[in-house]
Scaffold this motif. Sequence first.
Motif, mmCIF file in Angstrom:
data_model
loop_
_atom_site.group_PDB
_atom_site.id
_atom_site.type_symbol
_atom_site.label_atom_id
_atom_site.label_comp_id
_atom_site.label_asym_id
_atom_site.label_seq_id
_atom_site.Cartn_x
_atom_site.Cartn_y
_atom_site.Cartn_z
ATOM 1 N N THR A 68 -24.477 61.341 -42.912
ATOM 2 C CA THR A 68 -23.366 61.507 -43.930
ATOM 3 C C THR A 68 -22.749 63.065 -43.873
ATOM 4 O O THR A 68 -21.538 63.384 -43.598
ATOM 5 C CB THR A 68 -23.365 61.070 -45.323
ATOM 6 N N THR A 69 -23.691 63.925 -43.683
ATOM 7 C CA THR A 69 -23.442 65.450 -43.677
ATOM 8 C C THR A 69 -22.648 65.580 -42.441
ATOM 9 O O THR A 69 -21.670 66.241 -42.393
ATOM 10 C CB THR A 69 -24.652 66.392 -43.777
ATOM 11 N N ASN A 71 -20.833 63.496 -40.332
ATOM 12 C CA ASN A 71 -19.576 62.750 -40.122
ATOM 13 C C ASN A 71 -18.453 63.243 -41.535
ATOM 14 O O ASN A 71 -17.442 63.241 -41.057
ATOM 15 C CB ASN A 71 -19.885 61.422 -39.971
ATOM 16 N N LEU A 72 -19.205 63.368 -42.570
ATOM 17 C CA LEU A 72 -18.309 63.677 -43.561
ATOM 18 C C LEU A 72 -17.688 65.258 -43.339
ATOM 19 O O LEU A 72 -16.419 65.363 -43.598
ATOM 20 C CB LEU A 72 -18.958 63.610 -44.959
ATOM 21 N N LEU A 231 -22.700 57.235 -52.663
ATOM 22 C CA LEU A 231 -22.078 56.545 -51.258
ATOM 23 C C LEU A 231 -23.002 55.754 -50.526
ATOM 24 O O LEU A 231 -23.949 55.853 -50.337
ATOM 25 C CB LEU A 231 -21.520 57.784 -50.279
ATOM 26 N N THR A 233 -24.490 53.432 -47.966
ATOM 27 C CA THR A 233 -24.574 53.457 -46.688
ATOM 28 C C THR A 233 -25.343 52.106 -45.901
ATOM 29 O O THR A 233 -25.941 51.410 -46.804
ATOM 30 C CB THR A 233 -25.094 54.654 -46.117
ATOM 31 N N TYR A 291 -15.727 57.181 -42.675
ATOM 32 C CA TYR A 291 -16.116 58.617 -43.074
ATOM 33 C C TYR A 291 -14.650 59.325 -43.247
ATOM 34 O O TYR A 291 -14.726 60.240 -44.214
ATOM 35 C CB TYR A 291 -16.864 59.239 -42.049
ATOM 36 N N ARG A 292 -13.659 59.160 -42.576
ATOM 37 C CA ARG A 292 -12.257 59.849 -43.023
ATOM 38 C C ARG A 292 -11.894 59.212 -44.102
ATOM 39 O O ARG A 292 -11.420 60.065 -45.024
ATOM 40 C CB ARG A 292 -11.597 59.641 -41.721
ATOM 41 N N ALA A 294 -13.820 58.389 -46.693
ATOM 42 C CA ALA A 294 -14.737 58.851 -47.774
ATOM 43 C C ALA A 294 -14.167 60.380 -47.782
ATOM 44 O O ALA A 294 -14.262 60.775 -49.033
ATOM 45 C CB ALA A 294 -16.099 58.889 -47.005
ATOM 46 N N ALA A 295 -13.714 60.976 -46.746
ATOM 47 C CA ALA A 295 -13.436 62.484 -47.323
ATOM 48 C C ALA A 295 -12.247 62.427 -47.984
ATOM 49 O O ALA A 295 -11.971 63.167 -48.951
ATOM 50 C CB ALA A 295 -13.305 63.067 -45.790
#
Length: 305
Positions: A68-69, A71-72, A231, A233, A291-292, A294-295
Amino acid sequence: MGAGRNEDTGVKREKADRTLLPGFEDVVVGATGRPKHEFDEPAPLASHGPARIISLCNQKGGVGKTTTTINLGAALAGYGRRVLAIDFDPQGALSAGLGIPTHDLPTVYDLLLGNKYTPAEVIQKTAVENLDIMPANIDLSAAEVHLVNEVAREQILARVLRKVSADYDVILIDCQPSLGILTVNALTASHGVLIPLECEFFALRGVALLIETIDKVRDRLNPAIELDGILATMFDSRTLHSREVLERVVDAFGDSVLETVIGRTVKFPDASVAGVPITEFAPEHAAAKAYRQAARELIQRGAVA
């Protein structure tokens, strides 16, 4: 002949990946049982900094913190945010996952233990535009022993990050899977916490303990810290277990759970081996889109500028 075999294997693996989750693209953005929202692409920033610092924290290992770190961070960088990722785990998985060798470089350990290096000398550029990293290696495992007798030992990382905060919009700290002094340092330095939570029963059991730790840090060390979200996963829509765990998380934590859900896929380890985020490795894959999403959701929530 050898190349042909590799190509055939790749085709078969890609087919397997596409069939991994039926309706995967819908699953990752609307699996929480709540109304599904579309999060608009954020507007460019007129200026940059100071950074909002977010710890990605869970005392259970293997829940997707590092994934997550990476890709976010890459997704936020793709939206024009200046991102600094802090590898705060002695395993150095974040550094490896972004293709940064650490055996001959100064690391975050050197910043915690002395004044030989400045943060600017430790920070490394990654292959992703707008995404930098403060790397770590196994030396960091000795930090807890060395910090025991330090004055205000819980605030050492905060003092380091104050020197670079103005240069970034968001700083993401990849915490180790424990609630020791390194994780407390990360929480003390942070404005918010994002909890990656594997959709599996034993992962769910530890969340209450983690939130209790966050509350203690808020009471004793960092009154400003808040929970930015949980989040989900490694979600597999084919299993009743994954769906039940997700439902229980939403029932227990309500709007603290992000609408975006990250599904299982073989693309994550493939991207890690390549040393790039999945947003670069397979930009049109559903996991990259997740992930986009999530951003964008975190930006809309105000967790990121």
